[in-house]
Design an enzyme around this catalytic site. Structure first.
Site, short mmCIF file in Angstrom:
data_model
loop_
_atom_site.label_atom_id
_atom_site.label_comp_id
_atom_site.label_asym_id
_atom_site.label_seq_id
_atom_site.Cartn_x
_atom_site.Cartn_y
_atom_site.Cartn_z
N GLU A 23 26.96 48.14 20.27
CA GLU A 23 26.00 48.88 19.44
C GLU A 23 26.30 48.69 17.96
OE1 GLU A 23 26.52 51.45 23.21
OE2 GLU A 23 27.71 50.05 22.00
N THR A 269 49.33 33.71 51.93
CA THR A 269 50.11 34.95 52.03
C THR A 269 49.56 36.02 51.10
OG1 THR A 269 52.11 33.71 52.64
CG2 THR A 269 52.41 35.96 51.83
#
Length: 336
Positions: A23, A269
């Site tokens: 903004e 893994t």
């Protein structure tokens, strides 16, 4: 985005590490044209003093007439207060436009705010029978160059790329974004429980030039970890159980460090640990037209599943051809 009289007069997006806010940049670009205009934002404007002053106050001071907000910010410091402050100042606020698209765009931020961890995408590049390498460990290349280019694009859209220690030892990857021009490189994370790491590899060669490297390891730095720190890597200690990193603690730690999206590229893994822990929010799978058989290396390690009802379940959200391979994307049902 700030629109006046059907014309875009200001654009902005939040910068790295959360500042400046979108903004603020859009208002600076719009200048006096912001008075009486409409602001379209992707998340409720903040209403608290943090890294920047409240954006809601900046919109009020600029004289906006209307603000369109797709989502309320779940952050407890905001949580509707930004909308309330805008309406209290006489600004029309419309809430809910394109809410689903906004949730998708902010999936990582929303996950970190609501659950304290980043949104996790697990990428797999596999054969038709789910293998990632031959019995001898050869894996380059399972998929084609088009799929690899898409993978680099995905790396670019995440805060971090993560692999296990076994992948570093076997493949010696760089984990950088390549072929996309000058881009901000993601954090490169290596997760090592009790596995030894090479003291010299491509990840530790040019850390200053090619982007930060974090080594996640068990409590108490090993000799390998000390060497990586001397090479410029950041050490992130986490609890370890039976030689394996506690992945739930790992993800909370990464969330504390501000990461919102993590792209995991294996190995098996680490992938199994994340899946077993319910921490994989999205699966991106590239399937190649190759078959390696039972002796090939599986893409995911043992999960210890005895019943189908216990298997992690995902919903197909995208399917497309990428070169000679197939890309399919799966989303966990509660990965909002």
């Amino acid at each position: 985005m700030i629109v006046s009289g059907g014309r875009i007069v200001g654009r902005g997006w939040t910068g790295d590490r959360g500042k400046p806010h979108a903004e603020t940049l859009a208002l600076a670009q719009a200048g006096h044209a912001a008075k009486g205009a409409t602001a379209y934002v992707s998340l409720e404007p903040c209403a608290h003093d943090g890294k920047t002053p409240p954006c809601a106050d900046a919109l009020i001071e600029a004289g906006l007439a209307r603000v369109v907000v797709p989502l309320e910010d779940p952050d407890g410091r905001v949580a509707g207060r930004g909308i309330e402050r805008l309406r209290g100042a006489g600004i029309t606020v419309d809430v809910g436009l394109l809410a689903d698209a906004a949730r998708e765009a902010h999936a990582g931020f929303l996950m970190r705010v609501t659950r304290g961890r980043p949104f996790v995408t697990l990428k797999l590049a596999v054969t038709l029978d789910g293998r990632i390498a031959t019995a001898t460990g050869e894996s380059r290349w399972i998929t084609g160059k088009e799929a690899r280019r898409v993978s680099h694009t995905l790396r670019m859209t995440h805060d971090a790329v993560m692999v296990g220690a076994g992948t570093v030892r076997i493949d010696d990857p760089k984990l950088t974004v390549r072929g996309m021009g000058a881009v901000r490189q993601p954090v490169r994370i290596v997760v090592s429980g009790s596995q030894a790491l090479p003291s010299q590899c491509r990840l530790t060669e040019k850390i200053e030039e090619e982007g930060p490297v974090w080594l996640v390891h068990g409590q108490g730095a090993s000799e390998d970890a000390v060497w990586w720190r001397l090479a410029g890597a950041k050490l992130v200690p986490v609890p370890v159980s039976e030689g394996q990193v506690d992945v739930a603690s790992l993800m909370q730690n990464l969330g504390t460090h501000g990461l919102t999206r993590v792209f995991c590229e294996g190995g098996g893994t680490l992938a199994a640990s994340l899946l077993a822990g319910g921490l994989v929010d999205q699966l991106v799978v590239f399937s190649a037209g190759k078959v390696l058989g039972a002796e090939g290396k599986p893409s995911i390690g043992a999960l210890g599943i005895g019943r189908l009802s216990d298997a992690p379940e995902y919903e197909l959200i995208e399917l497309r051809r990428v070169g000679s391979d197939i890309m399919h994307v799966w989303r966990r049902g509660n990965a909002d």
